[in-house]
Write a protein that holds these residues in place. Structure first.
Motif, PDB file in Angstrom:
ATOM      1  N   ASP A   1       0.814  -1.212   0.000  1.00 38.36           N
ATOM      2  CA  ASP A   1       0.000   0.000   0.000  1.00 38.36           C
ATOM      3  C   ASP A   1       0.849   1.264   0.000  1.00 38.36           C
ATOM      4  N   LEU A   2       2.082   1.144   0.467  1.00 34.44           N
ATOM      5  CA  LEU A   2       2.930   2.322   0.619  1.00 34.44           C
ATOM      6  C   LEU A   2       3.955   2.501  -0.485  1.00 34.44           C
ATOM      7  N   ILE A   3       4.142   1.492  -1.340  1.00 30.41           N
ATOM      8  CA  ILE A   3       5.214   1.602  -2.338  1.00 30.41           C
ATOM      9  C   ILE A   3       4.754   2.172  -3.677  1.00 30.41           C
ATOM     10  N   GLU A   4       3.512   2.568  -3.770  1.00 30.48           N
ATOM     11  CA  GLU A   4       3.055   3.128  -5.048  1.00 30.48           C
ATOM     12  C   GLU A   4       3.764   4.456  -5.314  1.00 30.48           C
ATOM     13  N   PRO A   5       4.401   4.573  -6.473  1.00 28.93           N
ATOM     14  CA  PRO A   5       5.061   5.837  -6.798  1.00 28.93           C
ATOM     15  C   PRO A   5       4.029   6.915  -7.144  1.00 28.93           C
ATOM     16  N   VAL A   6       4.261   8.111  -6.622  1.00 27.32           N
ATOM     17  CA  VAL A   6       3.370   9.240  -6.924  1.00 27.32           C
ATOM     18  C   VAL A   6       4.095  10.305  -7.735  1.00 27.32           C
ATOM     19  N   ALA A   7       5.425  10.208  -7.826  1.00 25.95           N
ATOM     20  CA  ALA A   7       6.218  11.141  -8.631  1.00 25.95           C
ATOM     21  C   ALA A   7       7.575  10.498  -8.907  1.00 25.95           C
ATOM     22  N   ALA A   8       8.169  10.900 -10.018  1.00 26.55           N
ATOM     23  CA  ALA A   8       9.507  10.417 -10.363  1.00 26.55           C
ATOM     24  C   ALA A   8      10.173  11.418 -11.298  1.00 26.55           C
ATOM     25  N   HIS A   9      11.477  11.544 -11.157  1.00 30.52           N
ATOM     26  CA  HIS A   9      12.250  12.364 -12.082  1.00 30.52           C
ATOM     27  C   HIS A   9      13.707  11.916 -12.059  1.00 30.52           C
ATOM     28  N   CYS A  10      14.425  12.276 -13.099  1.00 34.26           N
ATOM     29  CA  CYS A  10      15.853  11.974 -13.195  1.00 34.26           C
ATOM     30  C   CYS A  10      16.641  13.268 -13.105  1.00 34.26           C
ATOM     31  N   THR A  11      17.718  13.223 -12.358  1.00 31.97           N
ATOM     32  CA  THR A  11      18.699  14.292 -12.402  1.00 31.97           C
ATOM     33  C   THR A  11      19.802  13.807 -13.342  1.00 31.97           C
ATOM     34  N   ASP A  12      20.900  14.524 -13.411  1.00 32.16           N
ATOM     35  CA  ASP A  12      22.015  14.072 -14.246  1.00 32.16           C
ATOM     36  C   ASP A  12      22.632  12.782 -13.713  1.00 32.16           C
ATOM     37  N   ASP A  13      22.475  12.530 -12.403  1.00 28.90           N
ATOM     38  CA  ASP A  13      23.148  11.404 -11.763  1.00 28.90           C
ATOM     39  C   ASP A  13      22.239  10.413 -11.053  1.00 28.90           C
ATOM     40  N   GLU A  14      20.974  10.776 -10.832  1.00 25.75           N
ATOM     41  CA  GLU A  14      20.120   9.951  -9.983  1.00 25.75           C
ATOM     42  C   GLU A  14      18.698   9.823 -10.524  1.00 25.75           C
ATOM     43  N   LEU A  15      18.070   8.735 -10.117  1.00 27.18           N
ATOM     44  CA  LEU A  15      16.640   8.545 -10.311  1.00 27.18           C
ATOM     45  C   LEU A  15      16.002   8.771  -8.949  1.00 27.18           C
ATOM     46  N   VAL A  16      15.019   9.670  -8.887  1.00 25.96           N
ATOM     47  CA  VAL A  16      14.344  10.003  -7.640  1.00 25.96           C
ATOM     48  C   VAL A  16      12.874   9.636  -7.790  1.00 25.96           C
TER      49      VAL A  16
ATOM     50  N   ASP B   1       3.782   7.105   0.646  1.00 26.39           N
ATOM     51  CA  ASP B   1       3.918   7.485   2.054  1.00 26.39           C
ATOM     52  C   ASP B   1       4.880   8.648   2.259  1.00 26.39           C
ATOM     53  N   GLY B   2       5.367   9.252   1.159  1.00 24.44           N
ATOM     54  CA  GLY B   2       6.256  10.402   1.240  1.00 24.44           C
ATOM     55  C   GLY B   2       7.730  10.070   1.206  1.00 24.44           C
ATOM     56  N   VAL B   3       8.076   8.792   1.285  1.00 23.43           N
ATOM     57  CA  VAL B   3       9.481   8.385   1.218  1.00 23.43           C
ATOM     58  C   VAL B   3      10.025   8.691  -0.170  1.00 23.43           C
TER      59      VAL B   3
ATOM     60  N   LEU C   1       3.731   6.461 -14.431  1.00 18.53           N
ATOM     61  CA  LEU C   1       3.728   5.763 -13.147  1.00 18.53           C
ATOM     62  C   LEU C   1       2.671   4.675 -13.160  1.00 18.53           C
ATOM     63  N   SER C   2       2.977   3.564 -12.509  1.00 12.45           N
ATOM     64  CA  SER C   2       2.009   2.490 -12.327  1.00 12.45           C
ATOM     65  C   SER C   2       1.953   2.193 -10.827  1.00 12.45           C
ATOM     66  N   PRO C   3       1.038   1.364 -10.385  1.00  7.57           N
ATOM     67  CA  PRO C   3       0.967   1.089  -8.946  1.00  7.57           C
ATOM     68  C   PRO C   3       2.246   0.493  -8.351  1.00  7.57           C
ATOM     69  N   TYR C   4       3.073  -0.135  -9.169  1.00  9.28           N
ATOM     70  CA  TYR C   4       4.266  -0.804  -8.631  1.00  9.28           C
ATOM     71  C   TYR C   4       5.575  -0.346  -9.253  1.00  9.28           C
TER      72      TYR C   4
ATOM     73  N   LEU D   1      10.941  -0.081 -14.453  1.00 13.57           N
ATOM     74  CA  LEU D   1      11.611  -0.371 -13.193  1.00 13.57           C
ATOM     75  C   LEU D   1      10.564  -0.510 -12.105  1.00 13.57           C
ATOM     76  N   SER D   2      10.722  -1.536 -11.283  1.00 15.25           N
ATOM     77  CA  SER D   2       9.787  -1.728 -10.179  1.00 15.25           C
ATOM     78  C   SER D   2      10.334  -1.058  -8.925  1.00 15.25           C
ATOM     79  N   VAL D   3       9.427  -0.533  -8.125  1.00 15.54           N
ATOM     80  CA  VAL D   3       9.825   0.049  -6.847  1.00 15.54           C
ATOM     81  C   VAL D   3      10.448  -1.033  -5.968  1.00 15.54           C
ATOM     82  N   GLU D   4       9.889  -2.218  -5.984  1.00 16.54           N
ATOM     83  CA  GLU D   4      10.437  -3.315  -5.186  1.00 16.54           C
ATOM     84  C   GLU D   4      11.895  -3.588  -5.568  1.00 16.54           C
TER      85      GLU D   4
END
Length: 92
Positions: A9-24, A29-31, A56-59, A70-73
């Motif tokens: 229930d808590l791992i659903e992504p609500v936002a995502a973006h890439c920087t030059d070096d990272e995937l965020v 749950d805000g993590v 974004l998808s639920p997982y 890519l899966s959050v898991e």
């Protein structure tokens, strides 16, 4: 058996973006989950425009322009692409 227990229930992504070096990826749950971009060679090689086309998808997270999923898991478990090469090794 994995020792990492995941509350689906808590791992659903609500936002995502890439920087030059990272995937965020921000979870429901805000993590904020941050992984090095070199873990995902397709994303590293993609243009900024391709990286910004995110679905974004639920997982997980999908980039249709480069057909990357890519899966959050997987991110939580530290799974990187088999083709991933750490930056120090890539420079050699």
């Amino acid at each position: 058996m994995s020792t990492l227990e995941i509350d689906e229930d808590l791992i659903e992504p609500v936002a995502a973006h890439c920087t030059d070096d990272e995937l965020v990826v921000t979870l429901a749950d805000g993590v904020r989950l941050v992984t090095p971009l070199w873990w995902y060679p397709r994303l590293m090689q993609a243009s900024e425009q391709e990286r910004n086309q995110i679905e974004l998808s639920p997982y997980g997270v999908h980039w249709p322009a480069i057909d990357e999923d890519l899966s959050v898991e997987g991110m939580l478990k530290g799974r990187k692409s088999p083709e991933a090469v750490p930056p120090a090794q890539a420079a050699e």
